[in-house]
Design a protein around this motif. Structure first.
Motif, PDB file in Angstrom:
ATOM      1  N   ALA A 208       0.837  -1.210   0.000  1.00  0.00           N
ATOM      2  CA  ALA A 208       0.000   0.000   0.000  1.00  0.00           C
ATOM      3  C   ALA A 208       0.865   1.251   0.000  1.00  0.00           C
ATOM      4  CB  ALA A 208      -0.927  -0.014   1.225  1.00  0.00           C
ATOM      5  N   GLU A 209       1.973   1.187   0.704  1.00  0.00           N
ATOM      6  CA  GLU A 209       2.822   2.382   0.846  1.00  0.00           C
ATOM      7  C   GLU A 209       3.828   2.551  -0.277  1.00  0.00           C
ATOM      8  OE1 GLU A 209       4.485   1.540   4.647  1.00  0.00           O
ATOM      9  OE2 GLU A 209       2.675   2.143   5.747  1.00  0.00           O
ATOM     10  N   ARG A 210       3.977   1.528  -1.132  1.00  0.00           N
ATOM     11  CA  ARG A 210       5.039   1.598  -2.160  1.00  0.00           C
ATOM     12  C   ARG A 210       4.492   1.239  -3.531  1.00  0.00           C
ATOM     13  NH1 ARG A 210       6.650  -0.041   2.527  1.00  0.00           N
ATOM     14  NH2 ARG A 210       8.521   0.861   3.485  1.00  0.00           N
ATOM     15  N   PRO A 211       4.048   2.247  -4.272  1.00  0.00           N
ATOM     16  CA  PRO A 211       3.440   1.979  -5.584  1.00  0.00           C
ATOM     17  C   PRO A 211       4.395   1.317  -6.573  1.00  0.00           C
ATOM     18  CG  PRO A 211       3.506   4.356  -5.089  1.00  0.00           C
ATOM     19  CD  PRO A 211       4.020   3.654  -3.882  1.00  0.00           C
ATOM     20  N   TRP A 212       5.690   1.364  -6.273  1.00  0.00           N
ATOM     21  CA  TRP A 212       6.665   0.756  -7.201  1.00  0.00           C
ATOM     22  C   TRP A 212       6.805  -0.744  -7.014  1.00  0.00           C
ATOM     23  CZ3 TRP A 212      10.428  -1.080  -3.935  1.00  0.00           C
ATOM     24  CH2 TRP A 212      10.586  -0.417  -2.706  1.00  0.00           C
ATOM     25  N   LEU A 213       6.173  -1.285  -5.996  1.00  0.00           N
ATOM     26  CA  LEU A 213       6.209  -2.752  -5.797  1.00  0.00           C
ATOM     27  C   LEU A 213       5.046  -3.369  -6.562  1.00  0.00           C
ATOM     28  CD1 LEU A 213       6.848  -3.527  -2.007  1.00  0.00           C
ATOM     29  CD2 LEU A 213       8.236  -4.271  -3.965  1.00  0.00           C
ATOM     30  N   THR A 214       5.350  -4.220  -7.539  1.00  0.00           N
ATOM     31  CA  THR A 214       4.276  -4.706  -8.410  1.00  0.00           C
ATOM     32  C   THR A 214       4.262  -6.216  -8.610  1.00  0.00           C
ATOM     33  OG1 THR A 214       5.668  -4.396 -10.372  1.00  0.00           O
ATOM     34  CG2 THR A 214       4.247  -2.548  -9.749  1.00  0.00           C
ATOM     35  N   ARG A 215       5.129  -6.912  -7.894  1.00  0.00           N
ATOM     36  CA  ARG A 215       5.220  -8.358  -8.176  1.00  0.00           C
ATOM     37  C   ARG A 215       5.334  -9.162  -6.882  1.00  0.00           C
ATOM     38  NH1 ARG A 215       9.571 -10.131 -12.614  1.00  0.00           N
ATOM     39  NH2 ARG A 215       7.952  -9.488 -14.062  1.00  0.00           N
ATOM     40  N   LEU A 216       4.779 -10.363  -6.894  1.00  0.00           N
ATOM     41  CA  LEU A 216       5.000 -11.328  -5.812  1.00  0.00           C
ATOM     42  C   LEU A 216       5.800 -12.490  -6.368  1.00  0.00           C
ATOM     43  CD1 LEU A 216       1.576 -11.584  -3.922  1.00  0.00           C
ATOM     44  CD2 LEU A 216       3.719 -10.613  -3.044  1.00  0.00           C
TER      45      LEU A 216
END
Ligand SMILES: *Cc1c(COP(=O)(O)O)cnc(C)c1O
Length: 466
Positions: A208-216
């Protein structure tokens, strides 16, 4: 071209020409050729061999299995540690694959092999700041292994970085039959342990706090784990992606990296389970995975290479001990480390060949196949019923194309063996050098030759000062 109008090809390999003979016959031809060309001999008693056509067929089988899911966009990467040889990586890059790397050395090999950065994925549980900086500058994808690593990436990344950034999770679905190969146990060192108290909420908050994280990312385990166990871990990861996207009210997670880990059958020539079996298990466990909402990444290693390689070793002597016949060869723990230390978990099939490299037949007897290392457990095959081996014969250790000769162990200062590739049809195989054998000059250099006086001088200086 084949006439395929009546019988549809089972894979693109089948469509390209007549099926190659069974692997063992093809490998026998490669071994005979290596002996004829002097690549396996009294002077060169050990080498690894890789089937370049077979590797290509395995890549096709992987592609075809996932292509059966029309909605899915998939980047297949090869886990570099399974065969960290530049010519192998370049062959795979040429097949359109990507590369999964887990150290500065593997990243370097991937770049040298020619993988474009957008097709490289960096995983590892202990990335340094320097490693992260380089990965972000190159634009390779990075899967953070911990919240600590997320903080470092946050500190180092520039806003426009082309790197796709993700987080590795541990779905904690449990282990398989080999503890050392099971990465989704409750206390595994890998990823964020999802079932620990508060962990899931912390992951959602982190996204939620890091829009640059996009993958699991999840890699559930390797040899010894069942398809159902691996699929259950991926399904858990998929559910987390769905949850994060729902909580955030947007399609933040756009990709799921499902890791590798398909087990390999070491007991005969059949590829079992097949990639298609794994896709079936995944579809059953997480149908939504393939509907096109997520870019998928795979990271297979052993299942692509193991069955496409073998070790060839010369029998130096034979002897009897306590009623047991022993063939002393040059293949031991330096090249088959896991098999020697965990013979039940990593049994290898052995082929017996005469001094000309022709398959031996005739009288069989129970024999141990021992290696050259100076410890008693250095046996690569225990009590095997095989045609009687003689001095000057050769043995083949099958299914060793992944992890064996590409990652040798320097015990007893034994040199790294040469590795050769082969390709071509029956009766027309050709061999090429993939990596030369390590020289004794290199063994000496890697053992501190340049610093030969260091300890003697240090003591002399220390004594002079006191
Ligand atoms: C080792 C590893 C792989 C490859 O595993 P295989 O069992 O060889 O398919 C893939 N991903 C990660 C993160 C790994 O550590």
């Amino acid at each position: 071209m084949n006439d395929t109008s009546s019988t549809p090809p089972q894979s693109s390999a089948a469509a390209q020409g007549p099926l190659r003979p069974a692997r063992s016959a093809r490998f026998a031809e490669a071994l005979r050729l290596a002996v004829a060309e002097g690549l396996l001999s009294e002077q060169r008693p050990l080498a690894g061999f890789l089937d370049a056509d077979g590797i290509r067929d395995s890549v096709d089988a992987l592609r075809d299995a996932f292509a059966a899911e029309p909605g899915a966009r998939v980047l297949h990467t090869f886990a570099a540690k399974a065969a960290s040889l530049v010519p192998v990586l370049r062959l795979l890059a040429d097949c359109g694959m990507g590369c999964e790397v887990a150290s500065p050395g593997e990243l370097r090999l991937a770049v040298e092999a020619g993988f474009p950065p957008a097709r490289i994925v960096l995983d590892s549980p202990a990335k340094t700041r320097a490693e992260l900086r380089l990965a972000l500058a190159l634009g390779v994808a990075v899967n953070a292994d911990s919240f600590g690593e997320i903080r470092r990436i946050e500190e180092l990344r520039s806003p426009g970085s082309p790197s796709v950034l993700g987080l590795r999770v541990n779905p904690q679905v449990g282990g398989g039959s080999i503890g050392a190969m099971s990465t989704a146990t409750a206390t595994s060192k890998f990823g964020v342990a999802l079932r620990d108290p508060g962990a899931r909420e912390h992951v959602v908050q982190t996204f939620a706090e890091r829009p640059w994280l996009t993958r699991l990312h999840a890699h559930v385990g390797s040899q010894g784990c069942s398809l159902e166990l691996i699929a259950a871990g991926i399904a858990e990861t998929y559910r987390l992606a769905e949850e994060i996207n729902e909580v955030l009210g947007t399609r933040r997670i756009t990709g799921i990296d499902i890791g590798g880990g398909l087990p390999v059958n070491f007991s005969d020539d059949e590829v079992r389970p097949a990639f298609a079996d794994y896709v079936t298990a995944l579809r059953a466990a997480a149908p939504g995975l393939f509907d096109g909402r997520y870019d998928l990444v795979t990271e297979f290693g052993r299942s692509l290479l193991a069955k496409n390689g073998f070790i060839g070793a010369r029998v130096e002597y034979t002897k009897e001990a306590g009623g047991r016949r022993i063939a002393l060869t040059h293949a031991g723990a330096q090249i088959a480390t896991r098999t020697v230390f965990m013979p039940d978990a990593w049994p290898l099939r052995v082929g017996a060949f005469d001094g000309q490299g022709r398959p031996r037949s005739g009288r069989t007897m129970v024999q141990d196949i021992a290696g050259p290392c100076c410890f008693a457990g250095d046996i690569v095959a225990h009590a095997r019923e095989l045609p009687e081996l003689h001095e000057g014969d050769f043995v083949a250790l099958y299914d060793t194309g992944a992890y064996y000769f590409s990652t040798p162990w320097a015990y007893n200062s034994l040199p790294r063996p040469a590795v050769y590739g082969f390709a071509g049809g029956t009766g027309a195989l050709r061999l090429a050098l993939v990596r030369e054998a390590q020289s004794l000059d290199s063994v000496a250099a890697e053992s501190g030759l340049r610093h030969a006086d260091a300890l003697r001088d240090l003591r002399a200086q220390a004594q002079g000062l006191s």
